[in-house]
Design a protein around this motif. Sequence first.
Motif, PDB file in Angstrom:
ATOM      1  N   ARG A 205      50.452   8.388  49.201  1.00  0.00           N
ATOM      2  CA  ARG A 205      51.553   8.028  50.110  1.00  0.00           C
ATOM      3  C   ARG A 205      52.887   8.379  49.464  1.00  0.00           C
ATOM      4  O   ARG A 205      53.782   8.904  50.115  1.00  0.00           O
ATOM      5  CB  ARG A 205      51.511   6.532  50.424  1.00  0.00           C
ATOM      6  CG  ARG A 205      50.374   6.116  51.316  1.00  0.00           C
ATOM      7  CD  ARG A 205      50.760   4.943  52.193  1.00  0.00           C
ATOM      8  NE  ARG A 205      51.158   3.780  51.438  1.00  0.00           N
ATOM      9  CZ  ARG A 205      50.323   2.837  51.026  1.00  0.00           C
ATOM     10  NH1 ARG A 205      49.044   2.945  51.299  1.00  0.00           N
ATOM     11  NH2 ARG A 205      50.739   1.798  50.356  1.00  0.00           N
ATOM     12  N   THR A 206      52.997   8.097  48.155  1.00  0.00           N
ATOM     13  CA  THR A 206      54.245   8.437  47.451  1.00  0.00           C
ATOM     14  C   THR A 206      54.523   9.927  47.550  1.00  0.00           C
ATOM     15  O   THR A 206      55.649  10.343  47.795  1.00  0.00           O
ATOM     16  CB  THR A 206      54.125   8.053  45.962  1.00  0.00           C
ATOM     17  OG1 THR A 206      53.686   6.716  45.890  1.00  0.00           O
ATOM     18  CG2 THR A 206      55.451   8.184  45.264  1.00  0.00           C
ATOM     19  N   LEU A 207      53.458  10.736  47.349  1.00  0.00           N
ATOM     20  CA  LEU A 207      53.647  12.192  47.378  1.00  0.00           C
ATOM     21  C   LEU A 207      54.149  12.629  48.747  1.00  0.00           C
ATOM     22  O   LEU A 207      55.076  13.422  48.866  1.00  0.00           O
ATOM     23  CB  LEU A 207      52.330  12.900  47.068  1.00  0.00           C
ATOM     24  CG  LEU A 207      51.738  12.615  45.688  1.00  0.00           C
ATOM     25  CD1 LEU A 207      50.424  13.338  45.510  1.00  0.00           C
ATOM     26  CD2 LEU A 207      52.695  13.041  44.602  1.00  0.00           C
ATOM     27  N   LEU A 208      53.512  12.081  49.793  1.00  0.00           N
ATOM     28  CA  LEU A 208      53.916  12.488  51.142  1.00  0.00           C
ATOM     29  C   LEU A 208      55.313  11.970  51.445  1.00  0.00           C
ATOM     30  O   LEU A 208      56.107  12.635  52.110  1.00  0.00           O
ATOM     31  CB  LEU A 208      52.907  11.959  52.169  1.00  0.00           C
ATOM     32  CG  LEU A 208      51.524  12.598  52.032  1.00  0.00           C
ATOM     33  CD1 LEU A 208      50.517  11.910  52.924  1.00  0.00           C
ATOM     34  CD2 LEU A 208      51.569  14.070  52.370  1.00  0.00           C
ATOM     35  N   PHE A 209      55.602  10.776  50.929  1.00  0.00           N
ATOM     36  CA  PHE A 209      56.923  10.177  51.139  1.00  0.00           C
ATOM     37  C   PHE A 209      57.985  11.065  50.494  1.00  0.00           C
ATOM     38  O   PHE A 209      59.022  11.353  51.090  1.00  0.00           O
ATOM     39  CB  PHE A 209      56.914   8.773  50.513  1.00  0.00           C
ATOM     40  CG  PHE A 209      58.231   8.058  50.562  1.00  0.00           C
ATOM     41  CD1 PHE A 209      58.804   7.737  51.783  1.00  0.00           C
ATOM     42  CD2 PHE A 209      58.883   7.687  49.399  1.00  0.00           C
ATOM     43  CE1 PHE A 209      60.016   7.066  51.830  1.00  0.00           C
ATOM     44  CE2 PHE A 209      60.090   7.021  49.445  1.00  0.00           C
ATOM     45  CZ  PHE A 209      60.652   6.710  50.663  1.00  0.00           C
ATOM     46  N   SER A 210      57.694  11.563  49.277  1.00  0.00           N
ATOM     47  CA  SER A 210      58.692  12.412  48.612  1.00  0.00           C
ATOM     48  C   SER A 210      58.865  13.715  49.378  1.00  0.00           C
ATOM     49  O   SER A 210      59.948  14.269  49.436  1.00  0.00           O
ATOM     50  CB  SER A 210      58.301  12.675  47.161  1.00  0.00           C
ATOM     51  OG  SER A 210      57.201  13.534  47.106  1.00  0.00           O
ATOM     52  N   LEU A 211      57.764  14.190  49.992  1.00  0.00           N
ATOM     53  CA  LEU A 211      57.891  15.417  50.795  1.00  0.00           C
ATOM     54  C   LEU A 211      58.811  15.151  51.986  1.00  0.00           C
ATOM     55  O   LEU A 211      59.700  15.933  52.298  1.00  0.00           O
ATOM     56  CB  LEU A 211      56.516  15.879  51.287  1.00  0.00           C
ATOM     57  CG  LEU A 211      56.543  17.083  52.225  1.00  0.00           C
ATOM     58  CD1 LEU A 211      57.123  18.295  51.527  1.00  0.00           C
ATOM     59  CD2 LEU A 211      55.168  17.430  52.739  1.00  0.00           C
ATOM     60  N   ALA A 212      58.575  14.007  52.637  1.00  0.00           N
ATOM     61  CA  ALA A 212      59.393  13.677  53.811  1.00  0.00           C
ATOM     62  C   ALA A 212      60.862  13.567  53.426  1.00  0.00           C
ATOM     63  O   ALA A 212      61.742  14.039  54.137  1.00  0.00           O
ATOM     64  CB  ALA A 212      58.897  12.365  54.416  1.00  0.00           C
ATOM     65  N   VAL A 213      61.110  12.956  52.267  1.00  0.00           N
ATOM     66  CA  VAL A 213      62.501  12.782  51.816  1.00  0.00           C
ATOM     67  C   VAL A 213      63.138  14.143  51.521  1.00  0.00           C
ATOM     68  O   VAL A 213      64.307  14.375  51.795  1.00  0.00           O
ATOM     69  CB  VAL A 213      62.541  11.896  50.550  1.00  0.00           C
ATOM     70  CG1 VAL A 213      63.926  11.856  49.972  1.00  0.00           C
ATOM     71  CG2 VAL A 213      62.096  10.496  50.896  1.00  0.00           C
ATOM     72  N   SER A 214      62.312  15.062  50.965  1.00  0.00           N
ATOM     73  CA  SER A 214      62.887  16.357  50.565  1.00  0.00           C
ATOM     74  C   SER A 214      63.138  17.279  51.736  1.00  0.00           C
ATOM     75  O   SER A 214      63.862  18.255  51.590  1.00  0.00           O
ATOM     76  CB  SER A 214      61.961  17.095  49.597  1.00  0.00           C
ATOM     77  OG  SER A 214      61.297  16.216  48.768  1.00  0.00           O
ATOM     78  N   LEU A 215      62.492  17.017  52.889  1.00  0.00           N
ATOM     79  CA  LEU A 215      62.519  18.024  53.954  1.00  0.00           C
ATOM     80  C   LEU A 215      63.913  18.487  54.364  1.00  0.00           C
ATOM     81  O   LEU A 215      64.133  19.686  54.475  1.00  0.00           O
ATOM     82  CB  LEU A 215      61.728  17.534  55.161  1.00  0.00           C
ATOM     83  CG  LEU A 215      60.209  17.712  55.005  1.00  0.00           C
ATOM     84  CD1 LEU A 215      59.474  17.173  56.200  1.00  0.00           C
ATOM     85  CD2 LEU A 215      59.838  19.172  54.782  1.00  0.00           C
ATOM     86  N   PRO A 216      64.874  17.568  54.605  1.00  0.00           N
ATOM     87  CA  PRO A 216      66.193  18.076  55.035  1.00  0.00           C
ATOM     88  C   PRO A 216      66.798  19.047  54.028  1.00  0.00           C
ATOM     89  O   PRO A 216      67.259  20.131  54.397  1.00  0.00           O
ATOM     90  CB  PRO A 216      67.049  16.804  55.129  1.00  0.00           C
ATOM     91  CG  PRO A 216      66.097  15.678  55.173  1.00  0.00           C
ATOM     92  CD  PRO A 216      64.824  16.110  54.536  1.00  0.00           C
ATOM     93  N   ALA A 217      66.733  18.669  52.736  1.00  0.00           N
ATOM     94  CA  ALA A 217      67.311  19.551  51.718  1.00  0.00           C
ATOM     95  C   ALA A 217      66.539  20.862  51.655  1.00  0.00           C
ATOM     96  O   ALA A 217      67.138  21.937  51.547  1.00  0.00           O
ATOM     97  CB  ALA A 217      67.275  18.859  50.361  1.00  0.00           C
ATOM     98  N   LEU A 218      65.220  20.781  51.765  1.00  0.00           N
ATOM     99  CA  LEU A 218      64.408  21.999  51.685  1.00  0.00           C
ATOM    100  C   LEU A 218      64.708  22.906  52.874  1.00  0.00           C
ATOM    101  O   LEU A 218      64.691  24.125  52.760  1.00  0.00           O
ATOM    102  CB  LEU A 218      62.922  21.665  51.634  1.00  0.00           C
ATOM    103  CG  LEU A 218      62.462  20.919  50.379  1.00  0.00           C
ATOM    104  CD1 LEU A 218      60.962  20.729  50.390  1.00  0.00           C
ATOM    105  CD2 LEU A 218      62.865  21.651  49.121  1.00  0.00           C
ATOM    106  N   PHE A 219      64.993  22.288  54.008  1.00  0.00           N
ATOM    107  CA  PHE A 219      65.309  23.086  55.199  1.00  0.00           C
ATOM    108  C   PHE A 219      66.599  23.878  54.962  1.00  0.00           C
ATOM    109  O   PHE A 219      66.681  25.072  55.257  1.00  0.00           O
ATOM    110  CB  PHE A 219      65.441  22.170  56.413  1.00  0.00           C
ATOM    111  CG  PHE A 219      65.828  22.916  57.670  1.00  0.00           C
ATOM    112  CD1 PHE A 219      64.918  23.762  58.297  1.00  0.00           C
ATOM    113  CD2 PHE A 219      67.093  22.786  58.215  1.00  0.00           C
ATOM    114  CE1 PHE A 219      65.277  24.456  59.445  1.00  0.00           C
ATOM    115  CE2 PHE A 219      67.457  23.478  59.360  1.00  0.00           C
ATOM    116  CZ  PHE A 219      66.541  24.311  59.979  1.00  0.00           C
TER     117      PHE A 219
END
Length: 1840
Positions: free
Chosen positions: A1469-1483
Motif C-alpha cells: 500500500r505504501t508503494l502504491l501510495f507513493s506512486l499516487a503522490v508522485s503522479l502530478p510531478a511525474l506528469f
Amino acid sequence: MEEEEFFRLFTPQSLVHIEDRIAEEKAFKKAEKQAHEEGEEEELAAHEEEEPKPNPKYEAGKKLPLSLKDLFPVEYTSKPLEDFDEFYETQKTFVVVGKDMTIYRFSATNALYLLSPFNPIRRGALYVLVHPLFSALIIITIIVNCAFMAMTEQPFTWIEYVFTGVYTMEALIKISARGFIINTFTYLRDPWNWLDFAVISLAYVTMGVDLGNLSALRTFRVLRALKTVAVIPGLKTIVGALLEAVRRLRDVMILTVFMLSIFALVGMQLYMGTLRQKCVTFANFTYDNSTEGNETAWSYDDAWIEYAMNPAHWYTPDGTEYLICGNASGAGHCPPNYVCINNTHTNPNFNFTHFDNFGTALLCTFRLMTQDFWENLYQITLRAEGPYHCAYFIIVILLGSFYLVNLILAIVAMSYDETQKQDQADADEEEEERKKAMQIHAIQQTIHDGLREDYQEYLEEKLSQAKSHSETSLSDHEGEDNADKISVRSNKPEENGQFLSVSKKGSLHDSRMDIEKKSHDGDMCHPHAGKHVDPRDMMVIKNLLAHAEGHRNSKHSIISEFPFEEEELPLKDRLYNRFCSWHCCRCYVKFQEFIAMIILDAFVDLFITICILANTAFMAADQHPKSPELAEILIYGNYVFTGIFASEAFLKLIALSPPNYFRDGWNIFDFFIVVLSFLEMALDGVSGLSVLRSFRLLRVFKLARSWQTLNMLIRIVAGTMGALGNLIFVLAIVVFIFAVMGQQLFRDGYLSEYADNMPRWNFTDFLHSFMIIFRVLCGEWIESMWACTNANGPVCVPFFLLTYVIGNLVVLNLFLALLLNSFGAESLSGGENEEDKEPNKLSEAIGRFTRLGRWIKVKVIVCLKVKMKSKPKPNGGDASPRLNGKDLPDGGQPFSNGTVIELQAKPEDTEITLPGELVLVENHSPEKSTGILENEKKMDDETRPNSRGSQRESLSSNSRNSMSDDDTKLSLTKVDAEGEPEINEVKVTYANYPDDCFCKICRRKCPCCIRFENTKLGKRFWKIRCLAYALVEHKYFETFIITMILASSVALAIEDVYLSERPILAMILEITDRFFTAIFILEMLIKWTAFGFKKYFTDAWCWLDFVIVGISIMMLVFELLGLQKMTAIKAMRTLRALRPLRAVSRWEGMRVVVNALIKAIPSIANVMMVCLIFWLIFGIVGVQFFAGKFYKCEDEDGVKLPVNITANKTECLAKNYTWVNSKVNFDNVMMAYLALFQVATYKGWIEVMTDAIDSTDIDVQPDPEVNVYMYLYFVFFIIFGSFFTLNLFIGVIIENFNQQKKKAGGSLEMFMTDDQKKYYMAMKRMSSKSPQKSIPRPSNIIMGWIFDAVTNQKFDIGIMIIIMLNMLTMALEHYNQSEQFTTILNYINVSFIIIFTVECVLKLIGLRHYYFKFPWNIFDFVVVVLSILGVALSDVMDQFLVSPTLLRVVRVFRVGRVLRLVKSAKGIRTLLFSLAVSLPALFNIALLLFLVMFIYATFGMSFFMHVKHQYGIDDCFNFETFFRSIIYLFQMCTSAGWNSALAGITNEEDCIEETQTFDNGTTIWKDCGDYKIGVVYLCSYLVLSFLVVVNMYIAVILENFSQATEDVQQGLTSDEFDLFYEKWEKFDPEATKFIPLGQLSDFVDYLEEPLRLPKPNHFMLVKLDIPICENDKVYCRDILDALTKNFLGTSDTPGEIDVNEVEKDKEKIEYKVVSSTLLRQKEHYAARVIQKAWRRYRNERGSLPSPPPYDMVISKESDMITSKGSEMATSKDSKDTATTVNGDTASTKSLKSDTSNKQTAGSSVDVHIEIPESEITEETAMLSPENRTVELRADSDVVA
C-alpha cells in the motif's frame, strides 16, 4: 573484588544453580497460570510487559565491552565462564572469552549426548575453536580454495581432498565444542554452518557416487568467501545494508511480479504469434503438379507452404537475424520480390523473444523493465504490428522501468542510510566508553608511577603550605607565589588504603606536576588538610584527563611531559628535526623569505593554473596520424611543463621548508607527480612504460585547489572512498562468487555446444566468467543468457536473473546510495569552512586585475570631471552607483558609513501612498537617509511638472505574472553589498497602467522628454500604451497566443518527407508560417508598447520570445531577398523548432519543473565539467593505448579477415582487400570522448571493447583476444566514469531538489517539534475526511439478504480469488495450442463470464441505483457487457472493437481493492501510495520530456529526413515523419540503441552527396548524414533527456517514496482514516457523525490496527477522556482525535497547532458536550459509594425503600455544580438528601429524607460525596485529589 563477582568460572556448582533457577521459573509460571485462571488479570499484564531481552553488548561474536576489558582476568581466557548476560540466567549456557576478547556462547548441555561441559575433549575443542588463529586458518583455506576453484585446469588432483579434510576437521571441532543441533548455540543453529555441512556431506557423497550435475552444488562453497566479511569492520555496514535491503525488497518484488504479470498477459493478448512474421522471396518459387509414381499431387497451397517454411528463402538483411515484417499500416515492409508471411516456425533471437506463452512474455516484460537491449524487442514488435503499438511500451517503460526499478533504488538507499546511522550510533557509544576507560586508565597509571624523587621536598612543601593556610586568609593566599598552584586532596582512602594528592606548581620557565600516593597511616598528613579545598581544586582533574586524552596513544602517557623525565625523542623525529628544519644561517633565512614572497604570490598561482590548463591541452593534442612537427612540439612541451612544475615544487620546498611543505596534501600530490615525470623521462626508451605518461594527467586535479565544485566533488569522492572501497570489495566478492559458480556450472555445456565457434562472452575460464558477470552488473544480461541457454538449457535463466537482481539492483544501487548519502548538506557546508581557512589565491589574482581596471576607470573619470568642471551638473550622478564593484539596486543610495539602502515595495502594509509622496517605514540611518530622500523628492518635484510618472514609479512588473495590489508602500532595507548575489523570489505587483516611456536617467538628463509627455502627441501615445497594456493583460490574450504557438508547432510537425509530394499542403504551410510570424511580431510590438523596452528585456522568457521572433523576421527578410536556398539560411530555418519552448512559460506545471531545472543548471554544468575532466584522463590514456590500432583488413563483404590471411596493412592492400578504421575509435581525444560515452551508457560498448581487446599495433591486423587484459581499462572506466560520474547527476539533482524544498518549506513546520508535526499532519489528513452516508439496506427481505451478502468483505475476497483464477487460466493460453485445450479454456472462460455476470446482477439487485456510484462497478459492468457480446459475436468484436480478453486483463487491477483488507500488505500500500503522490510531478516531468522530444523531432526531421537507410535507420525507425521521429526519440531517451542511430545519421560513405532535380520534376535527395551535426544532436539529446529529465523522475520517486515511508512509519496515513470511516458506516448508517456511548467500546474494538483498542478497553477509554454529547452520543471526530493522540503518544494537543478545520466542522452540526468518559468514571464511582452508604444505613435503620441500583445510568447536566431548579420541583415526595461519606468507617453523618415508602418514579436525589482515602482503589487512583469530590443527581428508580 568486583571482577571476582562479574567473571566466575563455570563449574558443576554453576550448573546446579542454573537448574535451581529454571525450577523456580517453572514454579512461578505455574502460579501465574493459576492466578490467570482465577481472573487476576491486571497483575499478570503488569508482569508480562517487562519481557527480558538479551543484552546487545554481550552478544555472541562481539568483543568484550571496554568497561569490562580492564576487569577481565587474563588467566580466564579461553576458559568456560558463567554467562554474565542476565537474560541467560535461566538457560543452560556458558560463555568463553577468546584471546582477542571476542565473546563466544555455548550450550551447557552435553554435546552429542556424550561430552559434558567439563569433559577434557570438549574443553580442548573449545580452546581450539575460540583461538584467533583457528578462524584465521579457516579463512586462509577458504581464500586458497577460491583461488583453486577459479582455475580452469586443476594443477593437483589431490588438492580437493586436502580442502575437504580441513573443512571436516573444522566441522568436527565445532560439533565437539558446541553440540550438533538439539539446543541453542549448537553447530547447526548457525546458518553459515548449514552451508558448510551441506558442502562437506556432498563432497563425501560425490567421492563414492557420481551425481552428475548435482556435484555443481559444491560450487556453493564459494559463498564461504562471504565469511571474510565479518573480519573487516567497515564491511559490516555495507553487508548490513544489503541484507536489510533484501529484506525490505519483499514488497517491491511482489508488486513487481504482479505488475509484470499483468503486462505479460496484455502482451500475450496483443502479440501472440506476431513475431513469427518473415519476408519470403517468391522469385524462385515454382509449382510442379505432375505426379511421379503413385504419389498424389500436391495442392498449390501445400507446395507454397512447404517452400515458404524453408528458412533458406527468408530475407536476412545482415546475414544473422531474419527481417520481421507486418501487414498493418505503418508496419515494416519487405523488400521488392519478397512477400510477408506469418506463422513460421521460429521466433527472433534464437527463438527466445516472443509473447507466445506466459513464461517468455514475462521474460520480455522483465527485459523491458531492466531496459536491456529492449530497443530490439521494441523495433521488431513495431515492425510487425505498426507504430501505434508504441503505447504499450511507453506504459511498461514508464511504470515498470522508471518506477519499479527506482523504487528498488529508493529502498536500497534508505536501508543504507538507516544502517549507517545505526552503525554511527554504535561507534559513538563505543568511542564514549573507550574515552572513559582511557581516562580511568590514565589516572591509575599516573598514580602508580608516582614521582619518588621529589617525594620529600614535596611533602615539606605541602606541610608548610597547609600551616600557612591555617594562619592566613584566602585572600593573602592568592598572592604572586601561588598564582599557579592547584591542589587536590581526598580524605577518602582508596581500595589499597592510600591518599591521592595532586599539586601543580608553575613558573614562567618550568611547569611541573607532582602526583603522589601516601600511605594511609602517614603522620605527615596535616589534620586540617581534608577540610581545606582550594578554589581551583577541581581543575587538576580536568588537566589530568585532558592530558590522558591527548597522549593516550603515547606509551609515556602523562609522564613524558615532565621536565625531569627527560625522555629521548624517537630517532625518526630527531633525524627529521636535524635535517629537515632548514634554519641554518641568517642569510639563508633571508633568502627563504625572498623565495617565499615570490612563489607564494597569487600571480604565481594564476600562472601555474594556466600552465596546468595548457599542459592538459598539450596532452589532449595527441592523435593518430600525427605529423613529425606536432610530435616534436608535444615532446618539447612536455619538457617545458615538467620543468615549470618541478621548479615550482622545488622553490616551494625551499620557501616552506620540508616540515611545513609536506603538511599540505596538495604539496605531497605535486611532489609525487614531479617525481613521476622525471621517472618517465628517465625511462623514456623502455617499452610498456608509456603508462607513466598518463600520471601527468593527474595534474588536472590541481585545479581543484581553486575550483570550488571540483574541490567539493573530489572531497565527496574522497569521503566515500572508505565505504566505496568496502563496497567494491563486496562487489568483487559477489562477482567472484557468481563467476566461479557460472564457470563450474556452465563450462562443459559451452565446450560441447560451441567447440570451435566459441562466443566471446563465455564461461570457459575465470576471466571470461568474470567479464560476463560484470556485464550483467552493467545491466546487460539477455544476450549472454541466450548463448548460455543455447548451450546449457533453461537452468541459465534463474542464474542470470539472480545475478542481475543481486548484482545490479541491489549492490550497484548501493553505489548510488553511498553517493546520495555523502551528497548531503554536510559536504557542501564542510567545503565552505575549508575555503574560509585557506584564501583562494586564484580569485585574489583575478581580483587584482579587476581592481587595476577599476583604478584606471576612476582615474579616467576624475580627469574627465576636472575637464568638465565648468559645466553645471544636476544632482544624482551619471550612472547607477556602485559599491565594491557591484551595481546597486534601483533607487539604492550609498551612505557615508557604507550601508546601502534600497527602496522596496512592501505590499503587506495597508496604508495607501499618495502619488509623489514617500513614507519611510524602516530607517537604518535616520539623519542621513531622510535628508537624501527629501532631496530626491525636491529634485523630482522640480523636474516633473506632471506627477503621473511618479505615481507609477514603484510599480514595475512583468505583467504576465503579477499580483493585483495597489496599496504598496516604500520602505528602506539594507542591501548586502558583499559576497554572492542572493537569488530572491520576486514578488510582483500589479499595476493598471504601464511604466514611464522614458527611464529615470533620460528624464533627469533631458527635460525635453518630460515636455514631450505633456504634448498632445505624448498624451495620445500614452493612451495607446494604456490600451496595449489592457490588451496584454486581458485573460484571453495569453490563451490566444498559446493557441497560436501550439498551432505553429503542429505546422512544424507536418513538414515531413512527403511534403514535396503534396504541393497544396506545402503552399498552405508557407502561408500559415507567414501568418504565425506576423502574429508573433505583432505580439512582440504590442508588448514593447505596453511594457517598454527595459521591462521587456529584463525578463528571460521575453528574451526567448524575442530570439525566436527575430529568427522568423530574418527568414522573411532572406526570402524577400531570394536567399532562402543558401545552406546557412536553411540551417537557421530549423531554429523555428524552438517555438514550442514558448509554451513553457505559459504552462504552470511545466514552468515549475523548468524553474527547478534552471536552478539546477549551475550544479549540473559543474558535474558535467567534472565528468569531462574524469573522462579526459581516461580519454588521453585511451589515445595512448589504442590510437591507430582499430584499423582492420576486410574483404568485399565487410568480413574481418583472420591474421593468417593478412598480417598487416601492406599485405592487406597488396591482396586488394580494404584497410578500414572502426567508426568509433581512439584516434584523438574527441573520438575517445565519443567512444567513452558509448561505454558509459553501455550502448555499442561491446564493439569498442572487442576492438580494444583485439588490437595489436599500428598498421597490424587485429588478433582475437590477444590483448585480453585491456578489459581492466574498461572495468576501471565503468566503475569511475560511469557508476560514479553519471550517478553524480542524480546526486546533484536530488540535492538541488532538497535545497529548494528547504527554501520552500513553510515557516509553520520550522516552529514545531516532531510530535507536533506528526499530530499536525494527522489532523490535516483527518480534516479532509468525513463519514459518508452508507447505502440504505432495502426493505424487501430477499433484496436485504442479497444486500448483506454483496456488502460483506468475504464476498469481495471471494470475487478476488475468482479474478486471480481467471488470470491463471489466461496465463495458460499459448501459441498453437491444441483444439481440445482451446475448447476447455473456452468453457472455463464462459463459466467465469457467468460468475461475473451473476456478481454484477446480484450487486445491481442489492445496491439498486447506488451500484453506479463506484467507478469499479461501472468498469465491471462494461467488462461484463463486452464479455457477453464477445462470446456472442466473437468474430465481429475482434475486428472492430477492442478484444474483450484485453479488458479481462485490466480487471486484474481490481486486486488493488483487496490490498486494503490485507493487513500484511501495508508495504505494498505504501508503494502504491507513493506512486499516487508522485503522479502530478511525474506528469509535469513527462510533459517536459515530451517537449524536449518534440523539439528534437522537428530538428531531426529538418537535418536527417533523407538519410540513407543504413545501420540504425530503416523504413520504420527514421526521421522522415514527425511520429516516427518521436517513436525513435522515445527509444533513445533511455539511451537504448543510440549508437546505431548515430552510425546511421553520421554515415558519410557510399551515399548521394548532393540533391539533384531532373527536368521531369523528379528529385533525388542528398542522403548522406552529417557527422558533426549528428554527434552534437544525439549527445545533447542524451544529456538532456537521459541524464537530466529522466533523473528528475528518479529524484521525484526517491523523494516521494521516502516521504510516504516516513508517513507510514511515523504518523497515520489517509488510508487509516479511510478505514476508520468505513468501519464507522456500520455503526452510523445515516452518517449523523454520532454513535451511542454504549457502542463506543464495541466500535474501538472493531477498528483495524493501528487505531484499534482491543477489549477489555473500558479503562483505556476512561483515560482518553472522550467528550460525551447530549443524549449520550459520541462524536466521530472526538473519537478519531483521541485514538490518534493515543497512537502518536501525544497525550495533550500541542499548543501551537491550529485545528480550525475540526472546529468549523463542529459548528456546522449540533455539538453540545455534557460530559466525558473520565467524568463518567468519577460519577460511576461516586454512585457506588452512595450505594454502599445507603445499604449500611438501611441495615442500621431497618426497613427503608430499596436503594438506587448498582449500575445506575447517570445523566449529568452541563452545569454540574447545581441541578436545574425546575426539575427538582417536580419531585414533590422527596426532600434533598445530602450524604457525606467520611472516615474509614464511611458512616453516615446526616441524612434528611422522607421515610415514607412513597418514592415515585422519576424522583431525584442530589448527593455530595467526598471519596475517603481508604476507598481509593485502582479505578479512582487516576483522579487527582481535588477531583475526588463530585456533585451529581441520581435517578433513584432506574433498574439495572
